[in-house]
Motif scaffolding. Sequence first.
Motif, mmCIF file in Angstrom:
data_model
loop_
_atom_site.group_PDB
_atom_site.id
_atom_site.type_symbol
_atom_site.label_atom_id
_atom_site.label_comp_id
_atom_site.label_asym_id
_atom_site.label_seq_id
_atom_site.Cartn_x
_atom_site.Cartn_y
_atom_site.Cartn_z
ATOM 1 N N VAL A 127 0.895 -13.397 -20.576
ATOM 2 C CA VAL A 127 1.201 -14.430 -21.676
ATOM 3 C C VAL A 127 1.612 -13.753 -23.031
ATOM 4 O O VAL A 127 2.871 -14.192 -23.663
ATOM 5 C CB VAL A 127 0.085 -15.523 -21.952
ATOM 6 N N ARG A 185 4.888 -11.844 -22.755
ATOM 7 C CA ARG A 185 5.995 -12.832 -22.525
ATOM 8 C C ARG A 185 6.430 -13.552 -23.646
ATOM 9 O O ARG A 185 7.534 -13.629 -24.178
ATOM 10 C CB ARG A 185 5.672 -13.599 -21.632
ATOM 11 N N PHE A 186 5.459 -13.944 -24.484
ATOM 12 C CA PHE A 186 5.843 -14.795 -25.608
ATOM 13 C C PHE A 186 5.901 -14.432 -26.891
ATOM 14 O O PHE A 186 6.651 -14.626 -27.785
ATOM 15 C CB PHE A 186 4.820 -16.077 -25.593
ATOM 16 N N PHE A 187 5.190 -13.193 -27.181
ATOM 17 C CA PHE A 187 5.228 -12.503 -28.434
ATOM 18 C C PHE A 187 6.335 -11.525 -28.459
ATOM 19 O O PHE A 187 6.597 -10.625 -29.287
ATOM 20 C CB PHE A 187 3.670 -11.848 -28.720
ATOM 21 N N ASN A 188 7.026 -11.344 -27.584
ATOM 22 C CA ASN A 188 8.087 -10.343 -27.392
ATOM 23 C C ASN A 188 9.229 -10.623 -28.205
ATOM 24 O O ASN A 188 9.928 -9.786 -28.889
ATOM 25 C CB ASN A 188 8.770 -10.251 -25.838
ATOM 26 N N TYR A 189 9.423 -12.055 -28.647
ATOM 27 C CA TYR A 189 10.270 -12.419 -29.555
ATOM 28 C C TYR A 189 10.111 -11.882 -30.866
ATOM 29 O O TYR A 189 11.256 -11.589 -31.628
ATOM 30 C CB TYR A 189 10.705 -13.795 -29.528
#
Lengths: 819, 187
Positions: free
Chosen positions: A632, A635-639
């Motif tokens: 998670v 996936r979500f902090f990659n931005y």
Amino acid sequence: DGSEDNGEGSAVETEETAKGTDKGRKRATPRTRRAHARGRDRHGDEEDEDDEDGTRRAGHRRHRNRRRGRAAGNEASDSDMEPAKARKNEANQKSKEDDEEDEDEKGSKSGKGKNEKKGDKKSDKKGKKEKANKKKKDKKKSGSGSDSESEEEPITEEELAKLKEEVEEKKKLIATLRNKPWKMKKKLSVLKEAQLFVEKFEGALGKGKGKKFYAYKVMMTKKWMKFQRDFENFKTACIPWEMKIKEIESHFGSSVASYFIFLRWMYGINMILFGLTFGLVMVPEALMGKPYGSLPRKTVPRAEEATAMNFATLWDFSGFAQYSVLFYGYYNNQRTIGWLKFRMPLSYFLVGVGSIGYSFMIVTRTMAKNANDDGGGDDTSFNFSWKMFTSWDYLIGNPETADNKFASITTSFKEAIVEEQESRKEENIHLTRFLRVLANFLALCTLAGSGYLIFFVVRRSQQFALEGLENYGWWERNEVNTVMSLLGMFCPTLFDVISSLENYHPRIALRWQLGRIFALFLGNLYTFIIALVDEINLKARYLLPFTMFDMLLGNIEELQIVKYNMTIWEASLYNGTIPANSTAPPIQVDPADVPRGPCWETMVGQEFVRLTVSDMMTTYITILIGDFLRAVFVRFFNYCWCWDLEYGFPSYSEFDISGNVLGLIFNQGMIWMGSFYAPCLPAINVFRLHTSMYLQCWAVMCCNVPQERVFKASRSNNFYMAMLLFILFLSTLPAVYTIVSIPPSFDCGPFSGKTRMFEVISETLEHDFPSWFGKVFGYASNPGLILPFILLMVLSIYYLNATSKSYKEANLELKKKLQ
Amino acid sequence: MGNKQTIFTQEQLDAYQDCTFFTRKEILRLFHRYRDLAPQLVPLDYSDKPAVTLPYELIGSMPELKDNPFRQRIAEVFSEHGDGNMTLDDFLDMFSVLSEMAPRDLKAYYAFKIYDFNNDDYICKSDLEKTVNKLTRNELTPEEVSLVCEKVIYEADADNDGKLSLADFQHMIIRAPDFLSTFHIRI
């Protein structure tokens, strides 16, 4: 056509032929028709292909099919067909008369027959078939003339035997039909032919004396085969999780799937163990034994009663959970219980021994099966050929995995080419060696560090126990368990990092990894056992005036002191007098108030159950945090992160095969060790494996990515089995030792009152078997008989080993000759 | 036993069970997989053995086959006329040979047919080159491809005719430890 009456078989026919010639005349008409058809066919197989329409005469069509069926049958059997052909002619005619009744089946068969021809052209059996057909045509020519006479002769014993042989051959053909490399149409028509032939002649064979019995036998065989097939279908339907494993296999390749197949196999074993302990130990005691509260051993002591129902106590498996069928201490030592006269202590003993025996048997059997499949062994003579023809995994059904596989195959080819083109340089060898030695040194350091940590933690927990556990929180109480689980979680990752120094082929690296983790777990286990003994020691010292070590050494004196104390307490109920032999009526005392002796078996069982539960919790939390939260996060902090999380650190995790497999094996070792003292352990393990399967399948599909270098799991299977066997052996040693050498607790459990647990066997022999049986057993257990028996077994092992070596050598010789 | 299906006669099902490695339930499941590829072409009643053939494009799009570089060859080997269009019988045959239960020599026979691209009953150098290129998606240079093919012929050609016959191929593949586990499709 007079053929309708002959449907039942040649037995009926011979009777009719004896009746007179009018039958013969009737048969002459169809025969001449068929002879005419045969004449046409004699011109060769090829001509028949030109008749594309389905409007040929019934006899002609059927005849061609019959011939082709027999041709196929001929291929299967290597025996001399000449004398059998005359039989076959008769068979043909008789079965043709049968055939005339089923129109549409034959019609469809002719369609198949046509296509089957084309299929035949592709196979290299064509030449053989033409020869066989020619032979048959000749026979038919001669056969058609003499048909009328041969049908009217009674079948002699010799011909009967030959017929039987043919029927057996046909049956064998039917059984092995699916192994033949033919097209489906051909297989279906060959099957039909063979089945009809067998059906026709099973009846014929039952002539004379044993006819009815033979027919009965045939019918029973058919029913038995049908039953077997239904049972196989049922068994396959019972295999759980097949679709789940298939999905994982197609995404991650067969190495990851092999872990789940292993898990499923373990689940099966645990189900059987659960069935044994539940059905033969827990249920009888629950239904037929004395209820809770009737005996001191079955009641929660007064002091603990207040907290007995708290969730915290139950989670810790004390309180009500401790005084129930779940643990050893609850069971009464009555020889028989209930109206069924169920022998509880004997059952408990036999279930314990039987579980171990069953586990040994099934692990050894699986190892033998795997060894069979492995075949060749380490052959490097076909390196490139095998790379080319066996590297693509046909199970892959996912584009990402396929991409990885293509890349890995390309790399593997390039590596092999490089190796083939140039020899290794000197410096590389030294550097690699140095790195490998360094890696091993680091691994040893890790192992030593983990051992020392456990020791340190155990010593601290002993200190806590001395100072009173109430003063400390949850962490201190469960420190040992948690630290062991955490070590088991982090050290394998450390080993993985170390192994990147070594630069081995992934399969070899996996072996090293497995070996190191094995050493880690083994070291932890031994430290844990020492800690366990010490801890119980401490608790005992704290609560009671003697120690478990003393008990283990059989210090009878101290036990007698306790017994004496208890009689004094009893006597105190009679107002202070200590009677020599008490004849006063027993005073009713609430069982909760009676003082108890120590019950070390239940304590040991409790420790194992706690360990299993904490291990289960740790695994689940690791998956949730280590895999799911990490995925998670990536996936979500990659931005909003500086570097690409998905390619750099930490990225998605790969499924850790070795860690999971070893965890499973060691968990099973715990179960084997503890199930004698806590019959509830297999039940807990079944629950654990069941939920584990679903949780891990979900986690793998949701949070993991396929491995970089996708490689085969192939021979690792026997490696896992060998470790399992070793762990099984180690786990059963403590149980066997306690059964044979340690006196059971005197006031709890099914063996209380005996000096050794195995005495229940001699007791049973005395009471339940006739006296001569006991005598025989006594003679059989004489060392004078046992030692020669052991010697005989050793000699047979040596002999089998020698013959297997000689077979291997003969194999090698043949291999050399072939090349 | 809950056998209330109307697709096949009991006899047909028994015959299929004798001719393949599948159980009754698996055969029905395979039939439904076959039908799902083209529901309008495949009837629900097979008791009169309709002659229905599905084109290769549908077979090759199955999830089990779509990522396989050899899917065209597999379909061609098992199809009736060698063009990749398969009837239900061919379909069952294909998955039966590729299933777990099929023995080594049966698989070796069909593997040989699959890798023999030009159907001349020999695996010659051009067949090997096509195989390597399919496996590596043309990432090797022509010299590397040529070297690999020469090595394979050197290793496996026992009768020294410069190409692999069925006997050579079987002799080489029977010993391979990975063959059974890779030449396997689970359906």
